[in-house]
Motif scaffolding. Structure first.
Motif, mmCIF file in Angstrom:
data_model
loop_
_atom_site.group_PDB
_atom_site.id
_atom_site.type_symbol
_atom_site.label_atom_id
_atom_site.label_comp_id
_atom_site.label_asym_id
_atom_site.label_seq_id
_atom_site.Cartn_x
_atom_site.Cartn_y
_atom_site.Cartn_z
ATOM 1 N N PHE A 99 -82.160 -40.922 66.412
ATOM 2 C CA PHE A 99 -80.905 -41.053 65.671
ATOM 3 C C PHE A 99 -80.540 -42.529 65.586
ATOM 4 C CE2 PHE A 99 -80.882 -36.803 67.342
ATOM 5 C CZ PHE A 99 -80.174 -36.026 66.431
ATOM 6 N N LYS A 100 -80.140 -42.971 64.421
ATOM 7 C CA LYS A 100 -79.754 -44.360 64.229
ATOM 8 C C LYS A 100 -78.326 -44.603 64.711
ATOM 9 C CE LYS A 100 -82.876 -45.176 60.342
ATOM 10 N NZ LYS A 100 -82.986 -45.621 58.932
ATOM 11 N N ALA A 101 -77.998 -45.881 64.917
ATOM 12 C CA ALA A 101 -76.653 -46.286 65.325
ATOM 13 C C ALA A 101 -76.087 -47.245 64.294
ATOM 14 C CB ALA A 101 -76.678 -46.933 66.703
ATOM 15 N N GLY A 102 -74.806 -47.072 63.986
ATOM 16 C CA GLY A 102 -74.126 -47.945 63.038
ATOM 17 C C GLY A 102 -72.815 -48.437 63.603
ATOM 18 N N THR A 103 -71.933 -48.900 62.724
ATOM 19 C CA THR A 103 -70.666 -49.471 63.178
ATOM 20 C C THR A 103 -69.792 -48.431 63.871
ATOM 21 O OG1 THR A 103 -69.747 -49.066 60.968
ATOM 22 C CG2 THR A 103 -70.653 -51.265 61.415
ATOM 23 N N SER A 104 -69.973 -47.162 63.533
ATOM 24 C CA SER A 104 -69.186 -46.112 64.175
ATOM 25 C C SER A 104 -69.978 -45.350 65.219
ATOM 26 C CB SER A 104 -68.656 -45.130 63.116
ATOM 27 O OG SER A 104 -69.737 -44.516 62.422
ATOM 28 N N GLY A 105 -71.103 -45.899 65.630
ATOM 29 C CA GLY A 105 -71.902 -45.264 66.668
ATOM 30 C C GLY A 105 -73.056 -44.456 66.103
ATOM 31 N N ILE A 106 -73.447 -43.408 66.811
ATOM 32 C CA ILE A 106 -74.610 -42.609 66.434
ATOM 33 C C ILE A 106 -74.314 -41.792 65.180
ATOM 34 C CG2 ILE A 106 -76.211 -40.816 67.204
ATOM 35 C CD1 ILE A 106 -76.435 -43.454 68.729
ATOM 36 N N THR A 107 -75.307 -41.725 64.299
ATOM 37 C CA THR A 107 -75.180 -40.950 63.077
ATOM 38 C C THR A 107 -76.423 -40.087 62.874
ATOM 39 O OG1 THR A 107 -74.953 -41.083 60.665
ATOM 40 C CG2 THR A 107 -76.120 -42.885 61.732
ATOM 41 N N ALA A 108 -76.219 -38.924 62.255
ATOM 42 C CA ALA A 108 -77.348 -38.050 61.940
ATOM 43 C C ALA A 108 -78.067 -38.516 60.682
ATOM 44 C CB ALA A 108 -76.860 -36.614 61.750
ATOM 45 N N THR A 109 -77.401 -39.321 59.877
ATOM 46 C CA THR A 109 -77.993 -39.811 58.634
ATOM 47 C C THR A 109 -79.238 -40.641 58.939
ATOM 48 O OG1 THR A 109 -75.820 -39.888 57.587
ATOM 49 C CG2 THR A 109 -77.591 -41.153 56.546
ATOM 50 N N GLY A 110 -80.335 -40.275 58.308
ATOM 51 C CA GLY A 110 -81.587 -41.009 58.514
ATOM 52 C C GLY A 110 -82.326 -40.653 59.778
ATOM 53 N N ASP A 145 -80.241 -54.986 67.483
ATOM 54 C CA ASP A 145 -78.995 -55.307 66.790
ATOM 55 C C ASP A 145 -77.756 -55.151 67.671
ATOM 56 O OD1 ASP A 145 -78.735 -52.574 66.991
ATOM 57 O OD2 ASP A 145 -78.402 -52.211 64.845
ATOM 58 N N GLY A 146 -77.960 -54.819 68.953
ATOM 59 C CA GLY A 146 -76.846 -54.686 69.864
ATOM 60 C C GLY A 146 -76.251 -53.297 69.928
ATOM 61 N N ARG A 147 -76.778 -52.365 69.132
ATOM 62 C CA ARG A 147 -76.302 -50.988 69.152
ATOM 63 C C ARG A 147 -77.413 -50.079 69.671
ATOM 64 N NH1 ARG A 147 -74.520 -52.800 63.968
ATOM 65 N NH2 ARG A 147 -72.241 -53.087 63.903
ATOM 66 N N ALA A 148 -77.093 -49.253 70.640
ATOM 67 C CA ALA A 148 -78.089 -48.345 71.207
ATOM 68 C C ALA A 148 -78.244 -47.118 70.317
ATOM 69 C CB ALA A 148 -77.678 -47.916 72.609
ATOM 70 N N GLU A 149 -79.494 -46.820 69.958
ATOM 71 C CA GLU A 149 -79.782 -45.601 69.213
ATOM 72 C C GLU A 149 -79.973 -44.445 70.195
ATOM 73 O OE1 GLU A 149 -82.984 -47.906 68.435
ATOM 74 O OE2 GLU A 149 -81.354 -49.264 67.890
ATOM 75 N N LEU A 150 -79.902 -43.230 69.686
ATOM 76 C CA LEU A 150 -80.062 -42.035 70.509
ATOM 77 C C LEU A 150 -81.442 -41.440 70.310
ATOM 78 C CD1 LEU A 150 -79.023 -39.612 72.244
ATOM 79 C CD2 LEU A 150 -78.176 -38.627 70.095
ATOM 80 N N VAL A 151 -82.100 -41.151 71.423
ATOM 81 C CA VAL A 151 -83.354 -40.400 71.412
ATOM 82 C C VAL A 151 -83.076 -39.094 72.151
ATOM 83 C CG1 VAL A 151 -85.810 -40.423 71.984
ATOM 84 C CG2 VAL A 151 -84.610 -42.582 71.554
ATOM 85 N N ALA A 152 -83.407 -37.981 71.525
ATOM 86 C CA ALA A 152 -83.167 -36.673 72.138
ATOM 87 C C ALA A 152 -84.461 -35.881 72.168
ATOM 88 C CB ALA A 152 -82.101 -35.902 71.351
ATOM 89 N N SER A 212 -88.111 -54.318 64.197
ATOM 90 C CA SER A 212 -86.797 -54.694 63.681
ATOM 91 C C SER A 212 -86.113 -53.535 62.962
ATOM 92 C CB SER A 212 -86.926 -55.887 62.735
ATOM 93 O OG SER A 212 -87.785 -55.567 61.643
ATOM 94 N N SER A 213 -86.888 -52.543 62.526
ATOM 95 C CA SER A 213 -86.315 -51.383 61.847
ATOM 96 C C SER A 213 -86.286 -50.146 62.734
ATOM 97 C CB SER A 213 -87.094 -51.078 60.565
ATOM 98 O OG SER A 213 -88.471 -50.882 60.839
ATOM 99 N N GLY A 214 -86.602 -50.316 64.000
ATOM 100 C CA GLY A 214 -86.546 -49.205 64.935
ATOM 101 C C GLY A 214 -87.900 -48.815 65.479
ATOM 102 N N LEU A 215 -87.940 -47.718 66.198
ATOM 103 C CA LEU A 215 -89.198 -47.239 66.776
ATOM 104 C C LEU A 215 -90.145 -46.810 65.667
ATOM 105 C CD1 LEU A 215 -87.531 -45.205 69.637
ATOM 106 C CD2 LEU A 215 -88.998 -47.207 69.965
#
Length: 481
Positions: free
Chosen positions: A446-457, A424-431, A73-76
Motif C-alpha cells: 500500500f502506498k503512502a501519501g499526504t494523508s497516510g496510507i491509501t488503497a489507491t495503487g 520520501d519520509g512516509r512509511a508504506e504499508l506491507v500486509a 525511488s518508486s517503491g518496492l
C-alpha cells in the motif's frame, strides 16, 4: 500459536529454489553504502524481507525460505529480488523437513560495514544427533544485495533448545556497534551477542540473561527499540508469568546502557509488540498487542483483542496511565467481536510525515460479513496526546482498489510492516495473508501519501511471481523489522 498446515508440494514446483540464490537486478549501490536500517544493498532505499517458512525446498516439506524485494525511488520492485534458502550456495546448512527457515527474521548491520544484514533464527534446526536445536544464520548485505552467510559460531550458549526462537538487533550497550539478542527455550532464555561480528560468525562477547529467574517472565518474543532516548537500544521481553494455578501474559522492559541490558519495570503482555514515539516527546512508547479474549488468564485482552500503549520516559516506563485501544475505541473502524484477533500483528512507522509514529494493527481473523477470518489491517495515528483512533483507517481485500477478494480464512493482516522504501519520509504499508490460496500466502503493498496510507495503487504478489514455489509455503507469514 499459528496452526501451520502440513501438506506436500510437487517436487517440480519446488525446483525453483534448489538453485538457491535468484537475483534479478538487485541494483548497484553508491560508492558509500547508505547505512539505512533495512537497506541490504546500500543504495539508499529500504528493502523488504518476507518469510515463507513452510515452503518445500529440495523436496523437503516445511524447509522454508526468505524472499527479498529491493526498494527503489518508486517503491518496492518485485523484478529486483533475491530468494534465499539453505539450498542457496553460500548459505549454511541443507534443507531438512521441518526446519522452518525464515520463521524468525530481523535485520541489522552486524559487521559495521554500512550494509544491513539479514538475521534468520532457524530454531527448529537439529544440531547433529544431540538434543540441541536451533542456529542463528546471518546473510551479509553488500553492494549487490544479500549473498553469502554464516551461522553464529562463537561464543554460543551452553544449552541450546529452540535457539533463535526469536531475534532482535540493536546497540544495547550504546558503543556504536550493533548487537544481537536471541531467545532460547533453554536457560538462559535470552542471549545477547555483542557486536561487531566477524564474517566467520564470531561475536565480540556473549551475555546470558535468565529472564525467567530475574523477572518471572520467560522470553517468548523480543522487541528492540529506544524507550529512554539515550544512545543505547532497549529491549522488551514478552512472555508469560505464573499467576495462581495458571499464567498471564506479561512483558518486561530491559533498559540498555554501558554495561548492557538490565531488567526494568513490568508492563502489559501480549503476543506482538512495537516500540515507537507515538506522541513525539522524544521517548519511545511500547505498544503490545494481545489478540486473546478477555479471561482470567488474559486480563490484558479484550473482546476480539486489544492494544496497550505504555508510554516511555528518560527513566524507562512513564508514570502516565497506559492507554488501551480496541475496535470499540472511538474512531477505530469496526466493532470488537469474539475471535477478531485485533493485535495479532503490529508495526510502527510515520505514514504521513507529521513526526508522530503510527501503528499498523492486524486483525487476522476479522470476519467481513459472512466471510469468516478474512482479516483486516487498521492504521492508528500517533498524536500529541498519544496513539488515537481519530483518523484511523482500515483495509481488507474487499476495500476498493485493493487487489483480490476476501475469502474465508485468508488471514489478511496475519503480518504487517510499515517501511519507507521510497525514501520520501512516509512509511508504506506491507500486509501479509499467510493462508491466502490455501496456504500459499501473499503480500500486499500500500502506498503512502499526504494523508497516510491509501488503497489507491495498491498491488499484491505471491511466491510464484518471484520465482518461488506456487503451492503451500505461508509466504508473507513474517517480515524482517
Amino acid at each position: 500459536m499459528r496452526d501451520h498446515l502440513r501438506t506436500t508440494l510437487a517436487t517440480a514446483v519446488a525446483a525453483a529454489l534448489t538453485g538457491g540464490l535468484i537475483v534479478a537486478g538487485a541494483g548497484t549501490a553508491a560508492a558509500a553504502p547508505s547505512g539505512l536500517r533495512g537497506d541490504f544493498n546500500g543504495d539508499g532505499y529500504r528493502d523488504l524481507a518476507t518469510a515463507a517458512p513452510i515452503a518445500k525446498v529440495d523436496g523437503k516439506s516445511n524447509a522454508g525460505y526468505v524472499a527479498v524485494v529491493y526498494g527503489t525511488s518508486s517503491g518496492l520492485d518485485t523484478s529486483k529480488r533475491t530468494l534465499i534458502s539453505q539450498a542457496t550456495p553460500g548459505i549454511p546448512g541443507v534443507p531438512e523437513t521441518g526446519d522452518a527457515f525464515g520463521d524468525r527474521v530481523t535485520a541489522g548491520d552486524l559487521d559495521g560495514d554500512g550494509y544491513t544484514d539479514l538475521v534468520v533464527g532457524v530454531h527448529a534446526e537439529r544440531i547433529g544427533s544431540t538434543d540441541d536445536f536451533g542456529v542463528v544464520t546471518v546473510i551479509w548485505g553488500g553492494a549487490s544485495g544479500l549473498s553469502s552467510g554464516t551461522d553464529i559460531a562463537s561464543p554460543l550458549p551452553e544449552n541450546r533448545y529452540a535457539f533463535g526462537w526469536d531475534v532482535a538487533t540493536g546497540d544495547f550497550d550504546g558503543d556504536g556497534s550493533t548487537d544481537l539478542a536471541a531467545a532460547n527455550m533453554a536457560g538462559p532464555g535470552l542471549n545477547v551477542f555483542k557486536g561487531p561480528f566477524t564474517r566467520t560468525g564470531r561475536a565480540a562477547a556473549l551475555t546470558g540473561i535468565d529472564a525467567q529467574d530475574q523477572t518471572g517472565i520467560n522470553a517468548d518474543r523480543i522487541v528492540a527499540g529506544n524507550v529512554t532516548g539515550d544512545a543505547a537500544t532497549d529491549l522488551v521481553v514478552m512472555g508469560r508469568q505464573a499467576s495462581g494455578d495458571g499464567h498471564i501474559t506479561r512483558s518486561v522492559l530491559y533498559k540498555g546502557g554501558a554495561t548492557g541490558l538490565k531488567a526494568g519495570g513490568k508492563l502489559a503482555g501480549g503476543y506482538a509488540g512495537a516500540v515507537a514515539d507515538v506522541d513525539k516527546d522524544g521517548f519511545g512508547d511500547i505498544v503490545t498487542g494481545n489478540f486473546m479474549e478477555k479471561t482470567t488468564d488474559e486480563p490484558n485482552g479484550g473482546l476480539g483483542g486489544a492494544l496497550t500503549v505504555t508510554y516511555g520516559s528518560a527513566t524507562g516506563l512513564s508514570t502516565r496511565t497506559p492507554a488501551r485501544i480496541t475496535q470499540d475505541t472511538a474512531g477505530v473502524p469496526g466493532t470488537a467481536e469474539k475471535g477478531d484477533r485485533f493485535g495479532w500483528s503490529l508495526s510502527a512507522g510515520d505514514t504521513d510525515r507529521d513526526g508522530y509514529a503510527d501503528i499498523a494493527v492486524g486483525a487476522s481473523s476479522e470476519a467481513l460479513g459472512s466471510t469468516r477470518a478474512a482479516g483486516t489491517v487498521t492504521v492508528l495515528r500517533g498524536s500529541a496526546t498519544g496513539l488515537t483512533g481519530t483518523g484511523s483507517k482500515s483495509f481488507s481485500q474487499d476495500t476498493a482498489g485493493v487487489p483480490g477478494a476476501a475469502e474465508p480464512h485468508d488471514q489478511f493482516g496475519g503480518s504487517v510492516h510499515l517501511t519507507d522504501s521510497t525514501g520520501d519520509g512516509r512509511a508504506e504499508l506491507v500486509a501479509g495473508a499467510f493462508a491466502e490460496n490455501d496456504g500459499a500466502g501473499a503480500v500486499w503493498l500500500f502506498k503512502a501519501g499526504t494523508s497516510g496510507i491509501t488503497a489507491t495503487g495498491s498491488t499484491s504478489f505471491g511466491s510464484a511471481s518471484l520465482g518461488g514455489p506456487a503451492g503451500l509455503s505461508y509466504f508473507g507469514d513474517r517480515f524482517a523489522n
